[in-house]
Design a protein around this motif. Structure first.
Motif, PDB file in Angstrom:
ATOM      1  N   SER A   1       0.848  -1.190   0.000  1.00 51.26           N
ATOM      2  CA  SER A   1       0.000   0.000   0.000  1.00 51.26           C
ATOM      3  C   SER A   1       0.884   1.241   0.000  1.00 51.26           C
ATOM      4  CB  SER A   1      -0.915  -0.010   1.223  1.00 51.26           C
ATOM      5  OG  SER A   1      -0.138  -0.021   2.407  1.00 51.26           O
ATOM      6  N   ARG A   2       0.271   2.366  -0.279  1.00 52.05           N
ATOM      7  CA  ARG A   2       0.994   3.640  -0.263  1.00 52.05           C
ATOM      8  C   ARG A   2       0.498   4.479   0.910  1.00 52.05           C
ATOM      9  NH1 ARG A   2       0.464   5.839  -6.127  1.00 52.05           N
ATOM     10  NH2 ARG A   2       1.386   7.664  -5.152  1.00 52.05           N
ATOM     11  N   PRO A   3       1.343   5.333   1.459  1.00 56.07           N
ATOM     12  CA  PRO A   3       0.932   6.161   2.592  1.00 56.07           C
ATOM     13  C   PRO A   3      -0.232   7.097   2.222  1.00 56.07           C
ATOM     14  CG  PRO A   3       3.323   6.216   2.323  1.00 56.07           C
ATOM     15  CD  PRO A   3       2.759   5.532   1.120  1.00 56.07           C
ATOM     16  N   ARG A   4      -1.240   7.132   3.088  1.00 57.66           N
ATOM     17  CA  ARG A   4      -2.432   7.946   2.832  1.00 57.66           C
ATOM     18  C   ARG A   4      -2.064   9.421   2.645  1.00 57.66           C
ATOM     19  NH1 ARG A   4      -7.846   8.094   2.944  1.00 57.66           N
ATOM     20  NH2 ARG A   4      -8.249   5.973   3.593  1.00 57.66           N
ATOM     21  N   ASP A   5      -1.162   9.960   3.459  1.00 54.72           N
ATOM     22  CA  ASP A   5      -0.819  11.382   3.336  1.00 54.72           C
ATOM     23  C   ASP A   5      -0.174  11.682   1.982  1.00 54.72           C
ATOM     24  OD1 ASP A   5       1.525  10.008   4.115  1.00 54.72           O
ATOM     25  OD2 ASP A   5       2.315  11.750   5.188  1.00 54.72           O
ATOM     26  N   GLU A   6       0.630  10.757   1.472  1.00 58.12           N
ATOM     27  CA  GLU A   6       1.219  10.925   0.141  1.00 58.12           C
ATOM     28  C   GLU A   6       0.128  10.945  -0.923  1.00 58.12           C
ATOM     29  OE1 GLU A   6       3.239   7.939  -2.998  1.00 58.12           O
ATOM     30  OE2 GLU A   6       4.270   8.012  -1.063  1.00 58.12           O
TER      31      GLU A   6
ATOM     32  N   VAL B   1      -2.895  12.396  -5.515  1.00 59.70           N
ATOM     33  CA  VAL B   1      -4.022  11.939  -6.340  1.00 59.70           C
ATOM     34  C   VAL B   1      -4.764  13.169  -6.871  1.00 59.70           C
ATOM     35  CG1 VAL B   1      -6.240  10.728  -6.326  1.00 59.70           C
ATOM     36  CG2 VAL B   1      -4.258   9.716  -5.183  1.00 59.70           C
ATOM     37  N   PRO B   2      -4.946  13.259  -8.183  1.00 57.06           N
ATOM     38  CA  PRO B   2      -5.632  14.426  -8.750  1.00 57.06           C
ATOM     39  C   PRO B   2      -7.091  14.511  -8.310  1.00 57.06           C
ATOM     40  CG  PRO B   2      -5.146  12.808 -10.456  1.00 57.06           C
ATOM     41  CD  PRO B   2      -4.543  12.294  -9.193  1.00 57.06           C
ATOM     42  N   GLU B   3      -7.669  15.670  -8.514  1.00 57.81           N
ATOM     43  CA  GLU B   3      -9.070  15.899  -8.130  1.00 57.81           C
ATOM     44  C   GLU B   3      -9.988  14.857  -8.763  1.00 57.81           C
ATOM     45  OE1 GLU B   3     -12.566  19.204  -8.748  1.00 57.81           O
ATOM     46  OE2 GLU B   3     -10.487  19.905  -8.699  1.00 57.81           O
ATOM     47  N   VAL B   4      -9.729  14.559 -10.022  1.00 61.16           N
ATOM     48  CA  VAL B   4     -10.466  13.492 -10.703  1.00 61.16           C
ATOM     49  C   VAL B   4      -9.438  12.416 -11.043  1.00 61.16           C
ATOM     50  CG1 VAL B   4     -11.938  12.829 -12.634  1.00 61.16           C
ATOM     51  CG2 VAL B   4     -12.139  15.129 -11.641  1.00 61.16           C
ATOM     52  N   PRO B   5      -9.372  11.359 -10.229  1.00 54.02           N
ATOM     53  CA  PRO B   5      -8.367  10.316 -10.458  1.00 54.02           C
ATOM     54  C   PRO B   5      -8.714   9.428 -11.648  1.00 54.02           C
ATOM     55  CG  PRO B   5      -9.792   9.719  -8.637  1.00 54.02           C
ATOM     56  CD  PRO B   5     -10.213  11.094  -9.080  1.00 54.02           C
ATOM     57  N   GLY B   6      -7.690   8.871 -12.260  1.00 53.73           N
ATOM     58  CA  GLY B   6      -7.919   7.866 -13.295  1.00 53.73           C
ATOM     59  C   GLY B   6      -8.561   8.367 -14.560  1.00 53.73           C
ATOM     60  N   GLN B   7      -8.344   9.622 -14.899  1.00 53.22           N
ATOM     61  CA  GLN B   7      -8.926  10.140 -16.145  1.00 53.22           C
ATOM     62  C   GLN B   7      -8.054   9.724 -17.308  1.00 53.22           C
ATOM     63  OE1 GLN B   7      -9.580  14.435 -15.398  1.00 53.22           O
ATOM     64  NE2 GLN B   7     -11.639  13.936 -16.047  1.00 53.22           N
ATOM     65  N   ARG B   8      -8.327   8.536 -17.829  1.00 45.62           N
ATOM     66  CA  ARG B   8      -7.564   8.038 -18.968  1.00 45.62           C
ATOM     67  C   ARG B   8      -8.347   6.900 -19.609  1.00 45.62           C
ATOM     68  NH1 ARG B   8      -5.450   3.200 -17.613  1.00 45.62           N
ATOM     69  NH2 ARG B   8      -5.036   2.740 -15.434  1.00 45.62           N
ATOM     70  N   PRO B   9      -8.101   6.668 -20.867  1.00 46.28           N
ATOM     71  CA  PRO B   9      -8.754   5.533 -21.525  1.00 46.28           C
ATOM     72  C   PRO B   9      -8.407   4.227 -20.815  1.00 46.28           C
ATOM     73  CG  PRO B   9      -7.793   6.990 -23.151  1.00 46.28           C
ATOM     74  CD  PRO B   9      -7.305   7.457 -21.805  1.00 46.28           C
ATOM     75  N   GLY B  10      -9.404   3.394 -20.640  1.00 46.06           N
ATOM     76  CA  GLY B  10      -9.202   2.088 -20.035  1.00 46.06           C
ATOM     77  C   GLY B  10      -9.399   2.046 -18.541  1.00 46.06           C
ATOM     78  N   PHE B  11      -9.716   3.151 -17.892  1.00 45.66           N
ATOM     79  CA  PHE B  11      -9.920   3.193 -16.444  1.00 45.66           C
ATOM     80  C   PHE B  11     -11.424   3.236 -16.168  1.00 45.66           C
ATOM     81  CE2 PHE B  11     -10.471   5.018 -12.279  1.00 45.66           C
ATOM     82  CZ  PHE B  11      -9.371   4.625 -11.539  1.00 45.66           C
TER      83      PHE B  11
END
Length: 182
Positions: free
Chosen positions: A48-53, A58-68
């Protein structure tokens, strides 16, 4: 994911008996952070990754890409399914002779064991088969991840090879266009 213009992105939301699969929205940010910071989820994907990081990166809208694809149940994100075009020069295990489009998925622990991953992945694979007929899809999973190994079999993936990565044995399989999930 694939060459631009081969299919329209984002697709209309995909609906299954219980789920909606759609593009990411700002309301999904908290669930994406929960997913990537979860020790349970991170067990078989390099940790896992640290929550504070994640809160910072993480962008305001995560995963904005084809295939997500966001997997939504009753209006809330419970996981994600991805289709990524793997490049032989990129990181990770790639066998271009077998297929370059890789299926990935992650679900919040409270969604485990209820068939949501099977339902969501089947819907995405069906969408992909319609969008790009004849294209195989590959999948990598740690052999120690019994749930992912069962899911791979349910989805019709067959083993190509095993290899070592991230300090563990990995399973690499393919689902050819002729494979029919049962």
């Amino acid at each position: 994911m694939t060459e631009p213009g081969l299919y329209a992105w984002p697709p209309a939301p995909i609906r299954t008996a219980r789920l909606a699969l759609r593009e990411s929205e700002a309301r999904d940010r908290a669930a994406v952070i929960a997913l990537f910071s979860s020790p349970e989820v991170g067990t078989y994907v390099g940790g896992s990754r640290p929550r504070d990081e994640l809160e910072r990166t993480v962008p305001e809208v995560p995963g904005q890409r084809p295939g997500f694809f966001v997997v939504e149940l009753d209006g809330a994100m419970i996981g994600m399914v991805t289709l990524d075009q793997r490049d032989a020069d990129g990181p990770g295990h790639v066998r271009a002779d077998v297929g370059k489009t890789e299926l990935g998925y992650m679900f919040l622990p409270e969604a485990w064991g209820q068939g949501y991953a099977t339902e969501a992945c089947t819907a995405v694979l069906d969408w992909f088969a319609d969008a790009l007929p004849g294209e195989p899809v590959v999948l990598t999973a740690q052999t120690a991840n019994a749930g992912s190994m069962r899911l791979a079999a349910k989805l019709g993936f067959t083993e190509v090879e095993r290899f070592e990565a991230y300090g563990a044995e990995q399973w690499f399989g393919v689902r050819s266009p002729m494979t029919v999930a049962g």
